[in-house]
Design a protein around this motif. Structure first.
Motif, mmCIF file in Angstrom:
data_model
loop_
_atom_site.group_PDB
_atom_site.id
_atom_site.type_symbol
_atom_site.label_atom_id
_atom_site.label_comp_id
_atom_site.label_asym_id
_atom_site.label_seq_id
_atom_site.Cartn_x
_atom_site.Cartn_y
_atom_site.Cartn_z
ATOM 1 N N PRO A 45 0.744 -1.075 0.034
ATOM 2 C CA PRO A 45 0.064 -0.047 -0.094
ATOM 3 C C PRO A 45 0.862 1.481 -0.006
ATOM 4 C CG PRO A 45 -0.917 -1.597 1.559
ATOM 5 C CD PRO A 45 0.495 -1.876 1.297
ATOM 6 N N PRO A 46 0.353 2.317 -0.522
ATOM 7 C CA PRO A 46 0.865 3.488 -0.408
ATOM 8 C C PRO A 46 1.557 3.924 0.955
ATOM 9 C CG PRO A 46 -1.215 3.845 -1.737
ATOM 10 C CD PRO A 46 -1.145 2.691 -0.839
ATOM 11 N N GLY A 47 2.478 4.669 1.192
ATOM 12 C CA GLY A 47 3.065 5.127 2.273
ATOM 13 C C GLY A 47 3.881 4.234 3.263
ATOM 14 N N THR A 48 3.946 3.051 2.809
ATOM 15 C CA THR A 48 4.464 1.953 3.782
ATOM 16 C C THR A 48 6.141 1.944 3.819
ATOM 17 O OG1 THR A 48 4.257 0.520 1.915
ATOM 18 C CG2 THR A 48 2.634 0.273 3.792
ATOM 19 N N GLY A 49 6.750 2.891 3.269
ATOM 20 C CA GLY A 49 8.121 2.870 3.038
ATOM 21 C C GLY A 49 9.065 2.210 2.075
ATOM 22 N N LYS A 50 8.331 2.077 0.971
ATOM 23 C CA LYS A 50 9.165 1.250 -0.174
ATOM 24 C C LYS A 50 10.351 2.229 -0.589
ATOM 25 C CE LYS A 50 5.200 0.746 -2.349
ATOM 26 N NZ LYS A 50 4.243 1.116 -1.325
ATOM 27 N N THR A 51 10.028 3.341 -0.945
ATOM 28 C CA THR A 51 11.097 4.330 -1.554
ATOM 29 C C THR A 51 12.300 4.515 -0.234
ATOM 30 O OG1 THR A 51 9.605 5.767 -2.635
ATOM 31 C CG2 THR A 51 11.724 6.688 -2.073
ATOM 32 N N THR A 52 11.886 4.611 1.040
ATOM 33 C CA THR A 52 12.925 4.739 1.929
ATOM 34 C C THR A 52 13.632 3.486 2.040
ATOM 35 O OG1 THR A 52 11.314 6.120 3.176
ATOM 36 C CG2 THR A 52 13.203 4.823 4.572
ATOM 37 N N PHE A 53 13.017 2.138 1.941
ATOM 38 C CA PHE A 53 13.894 1.144 1.871
ATOM 39 C C PHE A 53 14.895 1.067 0.704
ATOM 40 C CE2 PHE A 53 10.815 -1.277 4.800
ATOM 41 C CZ PHE A 53 11.702 -1.509 5.854
ATOM 42 N N ALA A 54 14.331 1.425 -0.247
ATOM 43 C CA ALA A 54 15.318 1.236 -1.368
ATOM 44 C C ALA A 54 16.756 2.125 -1.094
ATOM 45 C CB ALA A 54 14.803 1.814 -2.623
ATOM 46 N N LYS A 55 16.442 3.398 -0.580
ATOM 47 C CA LYS A 55 17.522 4.173 -0.397
ATOM 48 C C LYS A 55 18.441 3.645 0.740
ATOM 49 C CE LYS A 55 15.051 8.590 -1.503
ATOM 50 N NZ LYS A 55 14.265 9.979 -1.090
ATOM 51 N N ALA A 56 17.678 3.078 1.600
ATOM 52 C CA ALA A 56 18.405 2.521 2.964
ATOM 53 C C ALA A 56 19.171 1.332 2.489
ATOM 54 C CB ALA A 56 17.489 2.009 3.923
ATOM 55 N N ILE A 57 18.769 0.576 1.493
ATOM 56 C CA ILE A 57 19.525 -0.515 0.882
ATOM 57 C C ILE A 57 20.873 0.087 0.345
ATOM 58 C CG2 ILE A 57 19.786 -2.396 -0.849
ATOM 59 C CD1 ILE A 57 16.513 -2.684 -0.461
ATOM 60 N N ALA A 58 20.917 1.130 -0.523
ATOM 61 C CA ALA A 58 21.962 1.730 -1.215
ATOM 62 C C ALA A 58 22.872 2.300 -0.031
ATOM 63 C CB ALA A 58 21.334 2.870 -2.103
#
Length: 428
Positions: free
Chosen positions: A203-216
């Protein structure tokens, strides 16, 4: 004792640098570089200070030559050790020296028991009994131009640790993605092929973008986000611009490539005659196999609507994992609330009540409610004279009111659909 903050060196900080230098001498930690060299680098090279009010309580000074950087002085005032000042100074200094395209950042410390914890925590390696420490800079000088052209960057160190809650998701991503990519030799011993592409859905707002940046950040790789909406305006057209972008990405040594809302360019192909968007989908399907052949790269695609994706896009061989990123459970909500409640009032806020009241909230919903509570509490303090015996800040009632006024992003229907998608489409 109140906190500290970091800023660039000012000319009137010289007295503070001198006091730190004299402290090092008094404690028997004679700096390797002469005072004259340190002061010269403060004014001509790179220097950051930690201040409490305007008092200098820490400093880090560095200089760069070609692709080699040296830390010529680093010290924290007596009484301020153990507060994160040392690692903070080193991280800030590295960031200011980054435009030089350094491949290595080193420091030479006296072999007299000087503190090296701050260096080790920032990724430096202890090299010898002379306490020589160095750190490899992940992005090389020749990559900076390409990275800038792509609009990419290297995320700040420590972003992975700063992601509050979501322990289950973090553990899964750590084991499936980070570990084999960070330790390819170990993975090879066990016959594991490091992942090259993954889909995060939820769902929207669950942190997918944040996780991608955190992996990098965790891997210390470049992070490049591809925006289909921006590429659409390219004279080459969306398909051509997408191909050209991935050609440029191939020039980077390591990179996490992120495409958000990937359903915009990989939706189900239907209709006759084929639409222009189907050509983009076809191009992306051609790009992924070529991308997978290049080591040191990870493609992360995120979608809120995984059911909209073309079935060929999700098949085995293109994506190693299809990982759900859902709403935070109670433990995760508590960790997220702890991140946003100011430390000064943390003991007075009933976290159990906030966790219960925010059931069904996404991380973004919690952040919104927390910021709203803080804003309203500050505004109220300007209208009503604050209690001088009370630490200023939001209280439990402020948060509860903000939660009540926040509409959850994820409806019960969307949450139910997500659980179905986990059963039918997730690949862990």
């Amino acid at each position: 004792m109140p906190g500290w903050r970091l800023r660039d060196f000012h000319a009137d900080d010289l007295d503070g640098i001198l006091r730190l230098w004299e402290q090092c001498q008094r404690t028997g930690s004679e700096p390797v570089y002469a005072l004259s060299e340190v002061l010269a680098s403060c004014q001509k090279d790179h220097a950051v200070v930690a201040v409490h009010g305007e008092e200098v309580v820490g400093a880090a000074v560095g200089r760069a030559a070609h692709n080699q950087g040296w830390i010529v002085f680093s010290a924290t005032a007596d009484g301020w050790h153990g507060r994160g000042i040392g690692p903070g100074l080193l991280a800030a200094l590295e960031k200011r020296m980054a435009p030089h395209g350094l491949s290595k950042l080193s420091a030479l410390l006296p072999d007299d028991g000087s503190r090296v914890d701050a260096f080790v925590s920032q990724g430096f390696e202890l090299k010898s009994r002379l306490r020589y420490v160095e750190r490899r800079i992940p992005v090389q000088r020749e990559e900076l131009g390409t990275l800038h052209e792509l609009g990419g960057r290297v995320p700040a160190r420590g972003l992975w640790d700063s992601v509050g809650g979501m322990r289950h998701e973090k553990d899964l991503l750590e084991k499936r993605l980070v570990l084999p990519l960070a330790q390819p030799d170990l993975a090879d011993q066990y016959g594991i092929v490091p992942p090259r592409a993954v889909v995060l859905f939820g769902p929207p707002g669950t942190g997918k973008t944040t996780f991608a940046k955190a992996i990098a950040s965790r891997l210390e790789w470049s992070f490049v986000e591809v925006f289909p909406s921006r590429l659409a305006a390219d004279p080459l057209g969306l398909a051509g611009a997408l191909r050209e972008t991935f050609d440029k990405i191939s020039e980077l040594e390591h990179a996490v490539v992120f495409i958000d809302e990937v359903e915009e360019i990989a939706s189900k192909r239907t209709g006759e005659p084929p639409s222009p968007l189907q050509g983009v989908t076809n191009e992306l399907l051609k790009i992924i196999p070529a991308f997978r052949e290049q080591p040191g790269r990870l493609l992360v695609c995120a979608t809120n609507f995984i059911r909209a994706l073309d079935s060929a896009f999700l098949r085995h061989g293109r994506f190693d994992y299809v990982i759900p990123i859902g709403l935070p459970d109670a433990a995760a909500r508590r960790a997220i609330w702890e991140r946003y409640v100011p430390p000064a009032v943390a003991d007075e806020v009933d976290l159990d009540q906030l966790v219960a009241a925010s059931d069904g909230f996404s991380p973004a919903d919690i952040e919104h409610a927390a910021r709203t509570a803080s804003q309203h509490a500050m505004e109220a303090s300007l209208v009503v004279a604050p209690d001088p015996h009370r630490v200023p800040g939001p209280r439990t009632a402020d948060y509860v009111e903000a939660i009540a006024g926040t509409k959850a992003t994820v409806s019960a229907e969307v949450a139910a659909d997500f659980l179905e998608d986990i059963e039918t489409l997730a690949r862990l």
